[in-house]
Design a protein around this motif. Structure first.
Motif, short mmCIF file in Angstrom:
data_model
loop_
_atom_site.label_atom_id
_atom_site.label_comp_id
_atom_site.label_asym_id
_atom_site.label_seq_id
_atom_site.Cartn_x
_atom_site.Cartn_y
_atom_site.Cartn_z
N LEU A 1 41.71 72.97 2.35
CA LEU A 1 42.96 73.15 1.62
C LEU A 1 43.22 72.00 0.65
O LEU A 1 43.69 72.19 -0.46
N HIS A 2 42.89 70.77 1.13
CA HIS A 2 43.18 69.59 0.30
C HIS A 2 42.21 69.47 -0.87
O HIS A 2 42.61 69.19 -2.01
N ASP A 3 40.91 69.70 -0.60
CA ASP A 3 39.91 69.48 -1.64
C ASP A 3 39.62 70.71 -2.48
O ASP A 3 39.09 70.58 -3.59
N GLY A 4 39.91 71.88 -1.93
CA GLY A 4 39.59 73.09 -2.69
C GLY A 4 40.81 73.83 -3.20
O GLY A 4 41.06 73.93 -4.41
N LEU A 5 41.60 74.35 -2.31
CA LEU A 5 42.73 75.18 -2.69
C LEU A 5 43.83 74.37 -3.36
O LEU A 5 44.45 74.83 -4.34
N GLY A 6 44.09 73.15 -2.89
CA GLY A 6 45.16 72.33 -3.47
C GLY A 6 44.93 72.01 -4.93
O GLY A 6 45.78 72.29 -5.80
N PRO A 7 43.79 71.42 -5.30
CA PRO A 7 43.54 71.14 -6.72
C PRO A 7 43.50 72.40 -7.58
O PRO A 7 43.95 72.39 -8.74
N ALA A 8 42.96 73.50 -6.99
CA ALA A 8 42.89 74.73 -7.78
C ALA A 8 44.29 75.23 -8.13
O ALA A 8 44.56 75.63 -9.28
N LEU A 9 45.19 75.23 -7.20
CA LEU A 9 46.56 75.69 -7.47
C LEU A 9 47.29 74.71 -8.39
O LEU A 9 48.09 75.14 -9.25
N ALA A 10 47.04 73.41 -8.21
CA ALA A 10 47.66 72.44 -9.13
C ALA A 10 47.18 72.64 -10.56
O ALA A 10 47.97 72.63 -11.53
N GLY A 11 45.85 72.83 -10.73
CA GLY A 11 45.33 73.08 -12.08
C GLY A 11 45.86 74.37 -12.65
O GLY A 11 46.14 74.47 -13.87
N LEU A 12 46.00 75.40 -11.80
CA LEU A 12 46.54 76.69 -12.26
C LEU A 12 47.96 76.52 -12.75
O LEU A 12 48.36 77.08 -13.79
N THR A 13 48.74 75.72 -12.09
CA THR A 13 50.13 75.48 -12.51
C THR A 13 50.19 74.81 -13.87
O THR A 13 50.97 75.19 -14.76
N LEU A 14 49.32 73.80 -14.07
CA LEU A 14 49.30 73.10 -15.36
C LEU A 14 48.86 74.02 -16.49
O LEU A 14 49.42 73.99 -17.61
#
Length: 605
Positions: free
Chosen positions: A416-429
């Motif tokens: 969740l921290h290394d995969g899903l978290g950054p992916a959702l953060a990048g998607l938001t930006l």
């Protein structure tokens, strides 16, 4: 006195035989010395009391016992048990010699054969006489702890020889008891006196000669236990008879009523007393073979408060105590029994657990009662070992579950921290940037990233519990897994009537076992076809069979992680997983999973 003369010759003859036929020459020499002393002392006529040699014999009576005591100190090796005991024997021998000399001197003075010793030398002689008497008494009594300590540490042949010594030493107190009884109650019958003296003179030498020459002539444990039983009974009967006779004489004036009362008391008390005495001696010699129920209670009591690390040691100690054997130990399965030992296999419901080896005393063979007791104790010990093994497996399983849970949590955190978290953060930006610029390409890129994040979520969820189990059930999930492998091999799925509701834990375990078995058949066995069968057994369990036509399971190859995973998944929910080779080629994996986990297991999932 011909009986005494013949009895005195027996130790001499036995000593000569030992000197000729054995290397234990010390024993032969002492036996000859004992016989010669007995012939010299007992052969003196009572009428010749004025002779000087008779005065000397007044103190020489200790030689009747000195040689026997010395034999007991040195048996069965001919050496003292330690340096301290050697010094003790030397000091005691000097006291015996001094006592014999001073006693003969005193007798000669009293007979008027020599002049009395003048003062103050007389005081010194009296002090020396007291010291010599005390030293002689201590020397004679010290043989009891000496033999006892030696017997405690003796094994095999040495123990058997010492037991013969114990048997022979019983003739001395028995002969003296009968001698005193003859004088107190029978009026000092001459031939009884001679037999008693003969028993004292010959009993120990005969048994010691047997111990040296033929210690396996009889089972000494049986002989000794029976002798002790009847000797104790004889003492008890004498004591009871004397007490009841005295009491009856006081109450009835010594008539016929006293005799009848005495016989009734002996019958009423003697039989149960004999049974208790015999049982106590039987346990001392052979353990609890006459009372197997008491043996099981004693073993249960011994194992009740023992820690897990002491279970095997306590079982061995219990077998030694209850069977009266020197030692017992656990040995690897299948090894042959060594000489002088007896091996018994401990098994539970046909599954071998361990081999227990017991060391048998020299010359002892297990009787039918011993075998029956050994079977009872082995069954209980096997049950204890099985339960302890289950407890150990439970502890290990709990430790693995806790470890696996923490590892799974760490994996989920990393995913969740290394995969899903950054992916959702990048998607938001990206969505924020697209909303400001109106860039459709950026919107498409954000949509692709969102789809990838959803796939990542599905992968994580799939790792927790396969989604197909909730969507199509166990049977459908197995069929879908078979369909995925259809390009590699032909997989057919058969099923009988399955229960409408299968506990969630059983579903997950069954699916993982089938998936792992199919993967092994495809990757390692090079199988071209595989058959999966699912059915509910009458015993309330789910039976899974996965068979293939591959190369089979390698005989010498170690178990891999796949097989360990299948076995552990079945064991976690109380099931089992086995494998076997198919005669026509291939491997068959069989798993049995209990369906009685109920709603609790399902709720936990």
């Amino acid at each position: 006195m011909w009986v005494v003369a013949v009895a005195a010759m027996i130790p001499v003859i036995l000593g000569i035989v030992v000197l000729v036929r054995s290397r234990q020459r010390w024993c032969g020499v002492l036996l000859v010395a004992h016989g010669a002393s007995a012939m010299l002392l007992l052969g003196l006529e009572p009428e010749a009391s004025a002779a000087p040699e008779d005065s000397a014999s007044a103190g020489s009576w200790v030689l009747l016992y000195f040689w026997l005591v010395l034999l007991a100190y040195l048996a069965p090796t001919g050496h003292a048990a330690s340096v301290r005991w050697r010094r003790w024997i030397l000091a005691g021998s000097l006291c015996v010699a001094l006592f014999a000399v001073l006693a003969g001197l005193t007798a000669a003075i009293e007979a008027g054969q020599i002049q009395p010793v003048a003062q103050p030398a007389a005081v010194v002689v009296q002090v020396l006489a007291v010291v010599a008497f005390a030293g002689t008494a201590a020397f004679f009594l010290g043989v009891l702890p000496a033999v006892y300590l030696r017997l405690r540490h003796a094994r095999g042949k040495e123990r058997s020889q010492l037991l013969w010594l114990v048997l022979g030493s019983m003739s001395i107190p028995l002969g003296l008891l009968l001698l005193w009884t003859n004088h107190l109650f029978l009026g000092a019958v001459d031939w009884i006196d001679q037999l008693c003296v003969g028993l004292v003179v010959t009993g120990l030498p005969v048994c010691l000669a047997v111990a040296v020459l033929r210690h396996e002539l009889f089972d000494i444990h049986v002989v000794l236990s029976r002798t002790l039983a009847y000797a104790a009974l004889l003492l008890a009967a004498y004591g009871l008879y004397a007490m009841v006779l005295l009491l009856a004489g006081r109450l009835s004036g010594g008539g016929a009523a006293a005799t009848v009362l005495t016989l009734a008391a002996v019958v009423a008390v003697g039989n149960p007393l004999f049974s208790k005495v015999r049982l106590a001696i039987e346990r001392w010699a052979y353990g609890y073979r006459a009372t197997p129920d008491a043996a099981l209670r004693e073993l249960s009591r011994r194992l009740a408060g023992v820690s897990e690390s002491r279970i095997e040691a306590s079982i061995c100690e219990g077998f030694c105590q209850l069977l009266r054997v020197p030692s017992a130990w656990f040995a690897p399965l299948g090894q042959p029994a060594a000489a002088g030992t007896h091996r018994v296999g401990l098994s539970y419901r046909g599954h071998p657990l361990a081999d227990l080896v017991i060391e048998l005393p020299q010359g002892r063979k297990l009787s039918a009662d011993d075998q029956a007791l050994l079977a009872d104790l082995s069954g209980y010990a096997a049950l204890v070992l099985h339960v302890e093994g289950l407890n150990a497996q439970l502890r290990e399983s709990r430790a693995r579950i806790v470890t696996a849970r923490e590892e799974e949590r760490r994996r989920l955190r990393h995913d969740l921290h290394d995969g899903l978290g950054p992916a959702l953060a990048g998607l938001t930006l990206k969505l924020q940037a697209a909303s400001r610029s109106g860039d459709t390409a950026l919107v498409r890129e954000a949509r692709d990233d969102a789809a990838e994040a959803v796939g990542e979520i599905r992968r994580v969820v799939e790792g927790l519990r396969p989604a197909t189990l909730d969507e199509v059930g166990l049977l459908g999930a197995v069929e879908q897994q078979a369909l995925r492998l259809s390009g590699t091999m032909r997989v057919s799925v058969h099923h009988a009537a399955l229960p409408a509701r299968i506990p969630a834990a059983v579903e997950v375990a069954a699916y993982r076992i089938v998936a792992e078995a199919l993967a092994n058949a495809a990757r390692h066995a090079n199988a071209s076809s595989c058959t999966v069968q699912l059915a509910e057994a009458p015993a309330g369990s789910l039976c899974i069979t996965v068979s293939d036509n591959g190369t089979g399971w390698p005989q010498d190859a170690p178990d891999g992680t796949g097989w360990e995973s299948m076995s552990e998944r079945a064991a976690e929910i109380g099931g089992s997983c086995t494998r076997r080779d198919i005669e026509t080629g291939g491997t068959c994996i069989c798993a049995t999973l209990p369906l009685g986990l109920g709603a609790v297991a399902g709720g936990r999932e």
